[in-house]
Design a protein around this motif. Sequence first.
Motif, PDB file in Angstrom:
ATOM      1  N   LYS A  15       0.824  -1.210   0.000  1.00  0.00           N
ATOM      2  CA  LYS A  15       0.000   0.000   0.000  1.00  0.00           C
ATOM      3  C   LYS A  15       0.854   1.254   0.000  1.00  0.00           C
ATOM      4  O   LYS A  15       0.469   2.264  -0.568  1.00  0.00           O
ATOM      5  CB  LYS A  15      -0.913   0.007   1.217  1.00  0.00           C
ATOM      6  CG  LYS A  15      -1.996  -1.037   1.135  1.00  0.00           C
ATOM      7  CD  LYS A  15      -2.959  -0.910   2.257  1.00  0.00           C
ATOM      8  CE  LYS A  15      -3.851   0.291   2.017  1.00  0.00           C
ATOM      9  NZ  LYS A  15      -4.871   0.468   3.035  1.00  0.00           N
ATOM     10  N   ASP A  16       2.025   1.172   0.652  1.00  0.00           N
ATOM     11  CA  ASP A  16       2.865   2.347   0.780  1.00  0.00           C
ATOM     12  C   ASP A  16       4.268   1.911   1.169  1.00  0.00           C
ATOM     13  O   ASP A  16       4.476   0.778   1.613  1.00  0.00           O
ATOM     14  CB  ASP A  16       2.295   3.277   1.842  1.00  0.00           C
ATOM     15  CG  ASP A  16       2.733   4.714   1.687  1.00  0.00           C
ATOM     16  OD1 ASP A  16       3.532   5.009   0.773  1.00  0.00           O
ATOM     17  OD2 ASP A  16       2.281   5.554   2.483  1.00  0.00           O
ATOM     18  N   LEU A  17       5.228   2.811   1.019  1.00  0.00           N
ATOM     19  CA  LEU A  17       6.594   2.571   1.474  1.00  0.00           C
ATOM     20  C   LEU A  17       6.923   3.581   2.559  1.00  0.00           C
ATOM     21  O   LEU A  17       6.498   4.735   2.501  1.00  0.00           O
ATOM     22  CB  LEU A  17       7.595   2.712   0.328  1.00  0.00           C
ATOM     23  CG  LEU A  17       7.573   1.634  -0.740  1.00  0.00           C
ATOM     24  CD1 LEU A  17       8.597   1.954  -1.820  1.00  0.00           C
ATOM     25  CD2 LEU A  17       7.836   0.267  -0.163  1.00  0.00           C
ATOM     26  N   ASP A  18       7.675   3.135   3.566  1.00  0.00           N
ATOM     27  CA  ASP A  18       8.165   4.019   4.622  1.00  0.00           C
ATOM     28  C   ASP A  18       9.578   4.422   4.224  1.00  0.00           C
ATOM     29  O   ASP A  18      10.477   3.581   4.171  1.00  0.00           O
ATOM     30  CB  ASP A  18       8.148   3.282   5.955  1.00  0.00           C
ATOM     31  CG  ASP A  18       8.568   4.153   7.118  1.00  0.00           C
ATOM     32  OD1 ASP A  18       8.574   5.396   6.967  1.00  0.00           O
ATOM     33  OD2 ASP A  18       8.889   3.593   8.181  1.00  0.00           O
ATOM     34  N   LEU A  19       9.764   5.698   3.925  1.00  0.00           N
ATOM     35  CA  LEU A  19      11.039   6.194   3.422  1.00  0.00           C
ATOM     36  C   LEU A  19      11.713   7.092   4.451  1.00  0.00           C
ATOM     37  O   LEU A  19      11.051   7.856   5.151  1.00  0.00           O
ATOM     38  CB  LEU A  19      10.831   7.001   2.139  1.00  0.00           C
ATOM     39  CG  LEU A  19      10.112   6.305   0.994  1.00  0.00           C
ATOM     40  CD1 LEU A  19       9.840   7.284  -0.128  1.00  0.00           C
ATOM     41  CD2 LEU A  19      10.911   5.124   0.498  1.00  0.00           C
TER      42      LEU A  19
END
Length: 92
Positions: free
Chosen positions: A24-28
């Motif tokens: 769903k998303d990436l933690d950057l």
Amino acid sequence: MRISDMRLLDVVNIKDGRRLGPIKDLDLDLEKGVVKGMVVSGPARSSWGLFGGGKPEDFMIPWERVKKIGVDVILVDAHDLPEYHSENDDRR
């Protein structure tokens, strides 16, 4: 590989072969320019409703748990993550 391409791949737990859901998303970490983890839609929780389809809960998979990014799937080691437990998980 672009992030938009990664979102099309299935995320699979290498410990039991279970499909965990889409990214769903990436933690950057923008300061360091690294990926810290990925947010995945977890398995649907059971509900007592008529159709039994509970809403999936999102959970984070740390980037160091990603073992292989292939053409069709992303293989991860999610067997002992506290956020990931399915209804039928016998390791609780």
